[in-house]
Design an enzyme around this catalytic site. Structure first.
Site, short mmCIF file in Angstrom:
data_model
loop_
_atom_site.label_atom_id
_atom_site.label_comp_id
_atom_site.label_asym_id
_atom_site.label_seq_id
_atom_site.Cartn_x
_atom_site.Cartn_y
_atom_site.Cartn_z
N LYS A 175 0.47 -1.40 0.16
CA LYS A 175 0.20 0.30 0.31
C LYS A 175 0.62 1.80 0.21
O LYS A 175 0.82 1.79 -0.97
CB LYS A 175 -0.77 0.25 1.12
CG LYS A 175 -1.52 0.84 1.40
CD LYS A 175 -2.13 1.67 0.20
CE LYS A 175 -3.34 2.40 0.43
NZ LYS A 175 -3.31 3.68 1.00
N GLU A 182 0.56 6.28 -7.01
CA GLU A 182 -0.12 7.96 -7.01
C GLU A 182 0.05 8.91 -7.03
O GLU A 182 -0.76 9.85 -7.66
CB GLU A 182 -1.44 6.79 -5.49
CG GLU A 182 -2.90 8.21 -6.20
CD GLU A 182 -3.19 8.04 -4.62
OE1 GLU A 182 -3.16 9.18 -3.07
OE2 GLU A 182 -3.95 6.62 -3.96
#
Length: 307
Positions: A175, A182
Protein backbone atom coordinates in the site's frame (compact mmCIF):
# COMPACT_ATOMS: atom_id res chain seq x y z
CA UNK A 1 -19.30 -14.40 9.44
CA UNK A 2 -19.24 -11.92 12.31
CA UNK A 3 -16.45 -9.43 13.08
CA UNK A 4 -15.79 -6.25 15.02
CA UNK A 5 -14.91 -2.97 13.27
CA UNK A 6 -12.99 -0.46 15.35
CA UNK A 7 -13.12 3.09 14.01
CA UNK A 8 -16.23 4.11 12.09
CA UNK A 9 -15.01 7.21 10.29
CA UNK A 10 -15.19 7.78 6.53
CA UNK A 11 -13.41 4.53 5.68
CA UNK A 12 -14.36 2.31 8.60
CA UNK A 13 -18.02 3.33 8.56
CA UNK A 14 -18.42 2.72 4.83
CA UNK A 15 -16.58 -0.60 5.07
CA UNK A 16 -18.96 -1.67 7.84
CA UNK A 17 -21.90 -0.72 5.61
CA UNK A 18 -20.52 -2.71 2.66
CA UNK A 19 -19.88 -5.72 4.90
CA UNK A 20 -23.41 -5.57 6.29
CA UNK A 21 -24.90 -5.24 2.81
CA UNK A 22 -22.90 -8.34 1.82
CA UNK A 23 -24.24 -10.47 4.66
CA UNK A 24 -21.41 -10.03 7.20
CA UNK A 25 -22.47 -9.21 10.77
CA UNK A 26 -20.53 -6.28 12.22
CA UNK A 27 -20.04 -5.12 15.79
CA UNK A 28 -19.04 -1.47 15.53
CA UNK A 29 -17.01 0.56 18.01
CA UNK A 30 -16.02 4.20 17.76
CA UNK A 31 -14.57 6.69 20.22
CA UNK A 32 -17.87 8.53 19.81
CA UNK A 33 -20.61 6.11 20.86
CA UNK A 34 -23.15 8.21 18.96
CA UNK A 35 -21.44 7.32 15.67
CA UNK A 36 -21.70 3.59 16.41
CA UNK A 37 -25.33 3.89 17.50
CA UNK A 38 -26.24 5.83 14.35
CA UNK A 39 -24.64 3.20 12.15
CA UNK A 40 -26.40 0.39 14.01
CA UNK A 41 -29.70 2.19 13.45
CA UNK A 42 -29.09 2.07 9.68
CA UNK A 43 -28.43 -1.66 9.38
CA UNK A 44 -29.87 -4.76 11.02
CA UNK A 45 -26.53 -6.55 10.65
CA UNK A 46 -24.59 -3.84 12.54
CA UNK A 47 -24.65 -3.57 16.32
CA UNK A 48 -22.92 -0.99 18.50
CA UNK A 49 -20.44 -1.58 21.31
CA UNK A 50 -19.59 0.99 23.98
CA UNK A 51 -16.07 -0.31 24.60
CA UNK A 52 -13.50 -2.47 22.82
CA UNK A 53 -14.06 -5.09 25.50
CA UNK A 54 -17.78 -5.16 24.66
CA UNK A 55 -16.96 -5.51 20.98
CA UNK A 56 -14.74 -8.51 21.68
CA UNK A 57 -17.30 -10.09 24.02
CA UNK A 58 -19.94 -9.86 21.28
CA UNK A 59 -17.88 -12.20 19.09
CA UNK A 60 -17.58 -15.98 19.20
CA UNK A 61 -14.05 -17.44 19.25
CA UNK A 62 -12.04 -17.54 17.11
CA UNK A 63 -12.70 -13.80 16.80
CA UNK A 64 -11.87 -11.31 14.05
CA UNK A 65 -11.31 -7.66 15.00
CA UNK A 66 -10.68 -5.19 12.17
CA UNK A 67 -9.17 -1.82 13.08
CA UNK A 68 -9.59 1.26 10.88
CA UNK A 69 -8.12 3.62 13.46
CA UNK A 70 -5.51 6.26 12.55
CA UNK A 71 -1.95 4.96 12.47
CA UNK A 72 0.25 5.85 15.41
CA UNK A 73 -0.92 6.39 18.96
CA UNK A 74 -4.57 5.43 18.36
CA UNK A 75 -3.63 2.09 16.80
CA UNK A 76 -0.92 1.40 19.39
CA UNK A 77 -3.37 1.98 22.24
CA UNK A 78 -6.02 -0.19 20.59
CA UNK A 79 -3.62 -3.11 20.10
CA UNK A 80 -2.49 -2.96 23.72
CA UNK A 81 -6.12 -2.92 24.80
CA UNK A 82 -7.02 -5.85 22.54
CA UNK A 83 -4.22 -8.04 23.89
CA UNK A 84 -5.99 -7.94 27.25
CA UNK A 85 -9.25 -9.25 25.80
CA UNK A 86 -8.38 -11.54 22.90
CA UNK A 87 -7.25 -15.16 23.07
CA UNK A 88 -4.83 -17.34 21.09
CA UNK A 89 -6.27 -18.06 17.65
CA UNK A 90 -8.08 -14.72 17.37
CA UNK A 91 -7.24 -12.37 14.47
CA UNK A 92 -6.53 -8.64 14.47
CA UNK A 93 -6.60 -6.81 11.12
CA UNK A 94 -5.05 -3.36 10.82
CA UNK A 95 -6.51 -1.59 7.79
CA UNK A 96 -5.09 1.85 8.56
CA UNK A 97 -2.27 3.54 6.67
CA UNK A 98 0.45 2.25 8.96
CA UNK A 99 4.18 2.14 8.35
CA UNK A 100 4.99 -1.45 7.40
CA UNK A 101 7.82 -1.43 9.93
CA UNK A 102 5.28 -0.80 12.68
CA UNK A 103 3.17 -3.64 11.29
CA UNK A 104 6.12 -6.00 11.62
CA UNK A 105 6.41 -4.97 15.28
CA UNK A 106 2.68 -5.41 15.80
CA UNK A 107 2.80 -8.87 14.27
CA UNK A 108 5.52 -9.89 16.72
CA UNK A 109 3.69 -8.29 19.67
CA UNK A 110 0.41 -10.09 19.01
CA UNK A 111 2.18 -13.26 17.96
CA UNK A 112 3.73 -13.50 21.42
CA UNK A 113 0.17 -13.84 22.74
CA UNK A 114 -0.82 -16.36 20.07
CA UNK A 115 -2.96 -13.79 18.24
CA UNK A 116 -2.79 -13.67 14.44
CA UNK A 117 -2.07 -10.27 12.89
CA UNK A 118 -3.01 -9.19 9.36
CA UNK A 119 -1.97 -5.88 7.83
CA UNK A 120 -4.36 -4.80 5.11
CA UNK A 121 -3.59 -1.95 2.74
CA UNK A 122 -6.97 -0.53 1.76
CA UNK A 123 -7.51 1.66 -1.31
CA UNK A 124 -10.80 3.00 -2.57
CA UNK A 125 -11.48 6.15 -0.58
CA UNK A 126 -15.01 7.47 -0.30
CA UNK A 127 -16.05 5.53 -3.42
CA UNK A 128 -15.18 2.16 -1.92
CA UNK A 129 -18.60 1.59 -0.39
CA UNK A 130 -20.21 1.43 -3.85
CA UNK A 131 -17.28 0.40 -6.07
CA UNK A 132 -15.45 -1.90 -3.66
CA UNK A 133 -12.01 -1.65 -2.10
CA UNK A 134 -8.65 -2.82 -3.35
CA UNK A 135 -7.21 -4.89 -0.51
CA UNK A 136 -3.49 -5.68 -0.24
CA UNK A 137 -3.19 -8.19 2.57
CA UNK A 138 -0.20 -9.42 4.56
CA UNK A 139 -0.37 -12.37 6.96
CA UNK A 140 -0.22 -16.13 7.19
CA UNK A 141 -2.13 -18.11 4.60
CA UNK A 142 -4.28 -19.65 7.32
CA UNK A 143 -5.26 -16.32 8.86
CA UNK A 144 -6.01 -14.72 5.50
CA UNK A 145 -8.05 -17.77 4.56
CA UNK A 146 -10.26 -17.25 7.61
CA UNK A 147 -10.68 -13.59 6.67
CA UNK A 148 -11.55 -14.40 3.05
CA UNK A 149 -15.35 -14.11 3.37
CA UNK A 150 -14.99 -10.47 4.47
CA UNK A 151 -12.35 -9.74 1.82
CA UNK A 152 -14.60 -11.10 -0.92
CA UNK A 153 -17.42 -8.78 0.18
CA UNK A 154 -15.25 -5.68 0.54
CA UNK A 155 -13.48 -6.13 -2.81
CA UNK A 156 -14.99 -4.94 -6.13
CA UNK A 157 -15.74 -8.60 -6.92
CA UNK A 158 -15.26 -11.85 -4.98
CA UNK A 159 -12.52 -13.03 -7.32
CA UNK A 160 -10.58 -9.83 -7.90
CA UNK A 161 -9.41 -6.67 -6.17
CA UNK A 162 -8.01 -8.48 -3.14
CA UNK A 163 -4.98 -10.68 -2.58
CA UNK A 164 -2.60 -12.00 0.02
CA UNK A 165 0.58 -10.31 -1.19
CA UNK A 166 2.93 -11.87 1.37
CA UNK A 167 3.61 -12.33 5.11
CA UNK A 168 2.90 -9.79 7.84
CA UNK A 169 4.15 -6.37 6.74
CA UNK A 170 3.72 -7.03 3.02
CA UNK A 171 0.22 -5.56 2.93
CA UNK A 172 1.18 -2.15 4.27
CA UNK A 173 4.43 -2.21 2.28
CA UNK A 174 2.47 -2.75 -0.94
CA UNK A 175 0.00 0.00 0.00
CA UNK A 176 2.92 2.34 0.71
CA UNK A 177 4.32 1.80 -2.79
CA UNK A 178 0.79 2.12 -4.22
CA UNK A 179 0.46 5.56 -2.64
CA UNK A 180 3.87 6.61 -3.95
CA UNK A 181 2.79 5.68 -7.47
CA UNK A 182 -0.46 7.56 -6.87
CA UNK A 183 1.55 10.69 -6.00
CA UNK A 184 3.44 10.43 -9.29
CA UNK A 185 0.30 9.91 -11.39
CA UNK A 186 -1.50 12.82 -9.77
CA UNK A 187 1.51 15.11 -10.26
CA UNK A 188 1.79 14.17 -13.95
CA UNK A 189 -1.89 14.99 -14.53
CA UNK A 190 -1.54 18.26 -12.62
CA UNK A 191 1.47 19.38 -14.65
CA UNK A 192 -0.05 18.37 -17.99
CA UNK A 193 -3.34 20.14 -17.37
CA UNK A 194 -1.49 23.19 -16.11
CA UNK A 195 0.20 23.37 -19.52
CA UNK A 196 -3.14 23.03 -21.30
CA UNK A 197 -4.81 25.70 -19.19
CA UNK A 198 -1.98 28.23 -19.61
CA UNK A 199 -1.91 28.09 -23.42
CA UNK A 200 -4.25 31.05 -23.78
CA UNK A 201 -3.78 31.31 -27.55
CA UNK A 202 -5.62 28.01 -28.04
CA UNK A 203 -8.30 28.55 -25.35
CA UNK A 204 -8.30 24.81 -24.60
CA UNK A 205 -11.01 23.63 -22.22
CA UNK A 206 -9.33 21.34 -19.64
CA UNK A 207 -12.65 19.73 -18.77
CA UNK A 208 -13.27 18.83 -22.41
CA UNK A 209 -9.79 17.31 -22.72
CA UNK A 210 -10.17 15.31 -19.51
CA UNK A 211 -13.42 13.84 -20.83
CA UNK A 212 -11.81 13.22 -24.21
CA UNK A 213 -8.85 11.34 -22.72
CA UNK A 214 -11.19 9.06 -20.75
CA UNK A 215 -12.10 7.23 -23.97
CA UNK A 216 -9.47 5.20 -25.79
CA UNK A 217 -6.47 7.13 -24.45
CA UNK A 218 -3.56 5.24 -22.89
CA UNK A 219 -3.73 7.58 -19.87
CA UNK A 220 -7.36 6.79 -19.04
CA UNK A 221 -7.78 5.93 -15.37
CA UNK A 222 -10.02 6.41 -12.34
CA UNK A 223 -8.01 9.51 -11.40
CA UNK A 224 -8.79 10.93 -14.84
CA UNK A 225 -12.47 10.05 -14.37
CA UNK A 226 -12.55 12.02 -11.13
CA UNK A 227 -10.75 14.95 -12.72
CA UNK A 228 -13.12 15.02 -15.69
CA UNK A 229 -16.06 15.26 -13.27
CA UNK A 230 -14.85 18.28 -11.34
CA UNK A 231 -13.21 20.07 -14.26
CA UNK A 232 -16.48 19.78 -16.14
CA UNK A 233 -18.09 21.84 -13.38
CA UNK A 234 -15.23 24.28 -12.67
CA UNK A 235 -12.16 24.27 -14.91
CA UNK A 236 -10.45 27.24 -13.23
CA UNK A 237 -10.66 25.97 -9.62
CA UNK A 238 -10.46 29.54 -8.31
CA UNK A 239 -11.99 28.57 -4.97
CA UNK A 240 -9.40 25.83 -4.29
CA UNK A 241 -6.31 26.81 -2.29
CA UNK A 242 -3.01 25.67 -3.89
CA UNK A 243 -2.06 23.57 -0.86
CA UNK A 244 -1.69 19.78 -1.15
CA UNK A 245 -1.40 17.59 1.93
CA UNK A 246 0.76 14.48 2.13
CA UNK A 247 -0.46 11.60 4.30
CA UNK A 248 3.02 10.30 5.11
CA UNK A 249 3.07 7.27 2.85
CA UNK A 250 4.78 9.21 0.07
CA UNK A 251 7.59 10.02 2.50
CA UNK A 252 7.87 6.38 3.51
CA UNK A 253 8.03 5.32 -0.13
CA UNK A 254 10.86 7.72 -0.91
CA UNK A 255 12.69 6.66 2.25
CA UNK A 256 12.40 3.02 1.20
CA UNK A 257 13.70 3.88 -2.28
CA UNK A 258 16.75 5.55 -0.73
CA UNK A 259 17.35 2.66 1.68
CA UNK A 260 17.03 0.13 -1.15
CA UNK A 261 19.04 2.09 -3.68
CA UNK A 262 16.11 2.12 -6.09
CA UNK A 263 15.95 5.23 -8.30
CA UNK A 264 12.52 6.82 -7.93
CA UNK A 265 12.82 10.35 -9.37
CA UNK A 266 9.15 10.70 -10.32
CA UNK A 267 7.83 9.64 -6.90
CA UNK A 268 10.38 11.85 -5.15
CA UNK A 269 9.62 14.89 -7.30
CA UNK A 270 5.89 14.43 -6.70
CA UNK A 271 6.46 14.36 -2.94
CA UNK A 272 8.62 17.49 -3.09
CA UNK A 273 5.96 19.26 -5.14
CA UNK A 274 3.55 18.69 -2.25
CA UNK A 275 6.08 20.05 0.19
CA UNK A 276 6.45 23.14 -1.97
CA UNK A 277 2.69 23.70 -2.00
CA UNK A 278 2.72 23.64 1.82
CA UNK A 279 5.49 26.21 2.10
CA UNK A 280 3.62 29.29 3.26
CA UNK A 281 6.89 31.06 4.11
CA UNK A 282 8.12 30.86 0.51
CA UNK A 283 11.67 31.36 1.71
CA UNK A 284 13.25 29.29 -1.08
CA UNK A 285 11.53 31.32 -3.80
CA UNK A 286 12.44 34.62 -2.14
CA UNK A 287 16.06 33.51 -1.82
CA UNK A 288 16.21 32.52 -5.50
CA UNK A 289 14.73 35.86 -6.58
CA UNK A 290 17.27 37.75 -4.48
CA UNK A 291 20.16 35.72 -5.91
CA UNK A 292 19.05 36.49 -9.48
CA UNK A 293 18.99 40.16 -8.57
CA UNK A 294 22.43 39.96 -6.96
CA UNK A 295 24.28 38.40 -9.89
CA UNK A 296 22.26 39.65 -12.83
CA UNK A 297 20.47 42.75 -11.69
CA UNK A 298 17.07 41.15 -12.34
CA UNK A 299 14.01 42.90 -10.95
CA UNK A 300 12.52 41.61 -7.71
CA UNK A 301 8.84 41.91 -6.84
CA UNK A 302 8.18 43.40 -3.45
CA UNK A 303 5.72 41.80 -1.04
CA UNK A 304 2.15 42.62 -2.02
CA UNK A 305 3.15 43.85 -5.48
CA UNK A 306 0.56 43.01 -8.10
CA UNK A 307 1.47 40.54 -10.84
Amino acid sequence: MRLAMLGLGRMGGNMARRLAAGGIEVVGWNRSRETADALAAEWDRISAAGTMAEAVEALTPPRVVWSMLPAGEATEAALMELTRHLEPGDIVVDGGNADYRESLDHGRLLGDSGIEFIDAGVSGGVWGREEGYCLMVGGTEAAVGRLEPALRVLAPAPDRGWARVGPVGAGHFTKMVHNGVEYGMMQAFAEGFDLLERKEAFAIDPGQVAELWRHGSVVRSWLLDLMADFLGEDARLDDIAPWVADSGEGRWTVREAVDSGVPAPVLTAALYARFQSQDERGYQARLLARLRQAFGGHAVRQGGEAE
